[in-house]
Design an enzyme around this catalytic site. Structure first.
Site, PDB file in Angstrom:
ATOM      1  N   ILE A 134       0.824  -1.210   0.000  1.00  0.00           N
ATOM      2  CA  ILE A 134       0.000   0.000   0.000  1.00  0.00           C
ATOM      3  C   ILE A 134       0.857   1.259   0.000  1.00  0.00           C
ATOM      4  CG2 ILE A 134      -0.236   0.061   2.526  1.00  0.00           C
ATOM      5  CD1 ILE A 134      -3.229   0.946   1.920  1.00  0.00           C
TER       6      ILE A 134
ATOM      7  N   CYS B 122     -13.475  15.793  16.712  1.00  0.00           N
ATOM      8  CA  CYS B 122     -13.984  14.634  15.967  1.00  0.00           C
ATOM      9  C   CYS B 122     -14.252  13.534  16.985  1.00  0.00           C
ATOM     10  CB  CYS B 122     -13.008  14.175  14.880  1.00  0.00           C
ATOM     11  SG  CYS B 122     -11.445  13.546  15.516  1.00  0.00           S
TER      12      CYS B 122
END
Length: 486
Positions: A185, A458
């Protein structure tokens, strides 16, 4: 009211033994995710569906978790009734859902699925209910092609299931029904989407990252990896393996001709990933390569890249257009995160040949000191993906003040997505709250009053910390993190 989980069709066509095996794994995955999120529910297993019984106030939150679990085709939020006749069904609909209000002035249709022995067909039920609704509610009309409102019902023996809402799931297979894989990745669109596609097929996907850009590269890629794990595969422990490839890059750029660097670099990555896979007994690799997208991804070059490994290399995006890949990244939520990750491989290898040969590549690699590669792999570090925030992101980000108790002059910026803000609104007494989703924050922060202090909020604090880091890099110092006391 309860939640009905409809299994992926590919599960339902399996043999009895395999089907039961897959369903057991799916139930385990669901229970694990609910427990991680401090939620509890009863799960009842039926032959072709699962029932989830939970506190009424938790339905929406639990549905939001379930739709991202591989193996679930869709969810139905339903009310269950017993019935004796079609008139009884009609009365149950009207009494329970107040369709007089919902249908007034609209077009509609009725869709019925039925199993069991009855003296009527599904179509007869649809026709009967449609007529009754038209007779008793004014200013409505039937539209079978593009109705404004569709009434979904399922009938099983003498049970009536009124479908309040339908949520689409991921489909695919439950994680753990297929073998483990290792994804190479980079954090970009392609590798993130490729990883997701194999997660969806029931694979436990671990991540191998080649660090080409220092600490900031690590943090940016870890954002993507953690997002994929947290959203789609948090039912399992996943490995994150990071390999510092800076010395390998130096060796390649010093010893390999410019037009061969792209293919040689990819071969070195596949070699390294194969060594890591052998270490953890992983039998397959995943890459985000697309046929012909760049010069190192032509068929002849991909063949040469594959030849350095005995592992199966999955390329789920091999025939995808870039536009389609970005659309899928947007759908799963990685697009915004991947946008901020530079394409380091493209910067390093700008002049790759579209068609090299085995002889040329091997000639170039004879100049390469493989002890550099082996040392990089041996010095790789491994952590559990769930520990990425504490062990990587927090360590690479400078210390930022976190406040739990707010002053009246503080301004809180809710940086969650609009969907998250709507589902779980933030309420603070006598405190100014501005809603700026994190993907708009960089552009909008410069427009705010520079004399005020802003606290980012958040759900878990991870995105807030990352955004503070970016803002500080751009020269803003009037920003902190807000973490409410538990």
């Amino acid at each position: 009211m309860k939640i009905v989980i409809k299994l992926s069709p590919e599960i339902t066509i399996k043999s009895r033994a395999i089907r039961i095996f897959f369903i057991k794994i799916l139930i385990t995955n669901i229970k694990t995710i609910l427990k991680k999120n401090n939620e509890s529910a009863s799960i009842i297993r039926n032959w072709d569906y699962l029932e989830v019984i939970c506190n009424h106030s938790k339905y929406q939150k639990i549905c939001a978790m379930l739709i991202n679990i591989p193996g679930i085709h869709h969810l139905l939020l339903i009310k269950k009734h017993m019935f004796r006749s079609l008139q009884d069904i009609y009365e149950k609909i009207i009494l329970s859902l107040n369709y007089e209000i919902q249908l007034s002035g609209k077009s509609f249709c009725v869709r019925v699925k039925r199993c069991g022995k009855h003296n009527f067909t599904s179509q007869e039920v649809e026709h009967y209910l449609g007529n009754k609704l038209c007779q008793n509610i004014g200013n409505i009309r039937v539209n079978l092609t593009k109705p404004e409102k569709t009434i979904y019902l399922e009938i099983k023996d003498n049970q009536l299931f009124i479908i309040i809402k339908r949520y689409e799931g991921l489909g695919g297979f439950p994680i753990g029904t297929q073998q483990e894989m290792l994804s190479l990745i980079s954090g970009g669109f392609d590798s993130a989407v490729a990883s997701y596609m194999l997660i969806r097929r029931g694979c436990k996907v671990n991540y191998c990252f080649f660090n080409l850009g220092g600490d900031m590269h690590t943090v940016e890629v870890c954002r993507v990896i953690y997002f994929l794990w947290n959203k789609f595969s948090s039912s399992h422990k996943i490995k994150f393996i990071s390999i510092d490839f800076s010395e390998v890059i130096k060796e390649i750029t010093a010893k390999i001709k410019d037009n061969q660097i792209g293919v040689v670099l990819k071969r070195m990555m596949i070699r390294s990933a194969s060594l890591v896979a052998n270490r953890y007994k992983i039998t397959a690799l995943i890459t985000g390569e697309v046929l012909g997208q760049v010069s190192s991804q032509t068929l002849s070059n991909l063949t040469l890249i594959d030849s350095v490994s005995d592992h199966v290399i999955f390329r789920p995006l091999i025939a995808y257009d870039k536009e389609k890949i970005i659309d899928l990244a947007r759908k799963i939520g990685t697009e915004i995160l991947s946008k901020s990750v530079p394409e380091y491989c493209g910067i390093i290898s700008k002049k790759s040949t579209a068609k090299t040969t085995k002889q040329l590549i091997e000639f170039e690699e004879n100049n390469f000191d493989f002890t550099v590669l082996n040392r990089a792999v041996s010095q790789s570090y491994v952590i559990d993906v769930q520990n990425i925030p504490d062990q990587i992101i927090n360590q690479h980000v400078f210390q930022v003040e976190t406040k739990k108790i707010l002053d009246s002059t503080d301004v809180v910026l809710d940086i969650r997505t609009e969907i998250e803000q709507e589902k779980n609104p933030l309420y603070l007494n006598n405190i100014e709250i501005k809603k700026i989703p994190f993907y708009n924050l960089i552009d909008q922060f410069s427009k705010l009053d520079p004399n005020k202090i802003y606290l980012l909020y958040c759900d878990h604090g991870i995105m807030s910390r990352l955004q503070v880091m970016y803002l500080h890099r751009q020269g803003f110092s009037n920003v902190k993190i807000y973490r409410p006391p538990r």
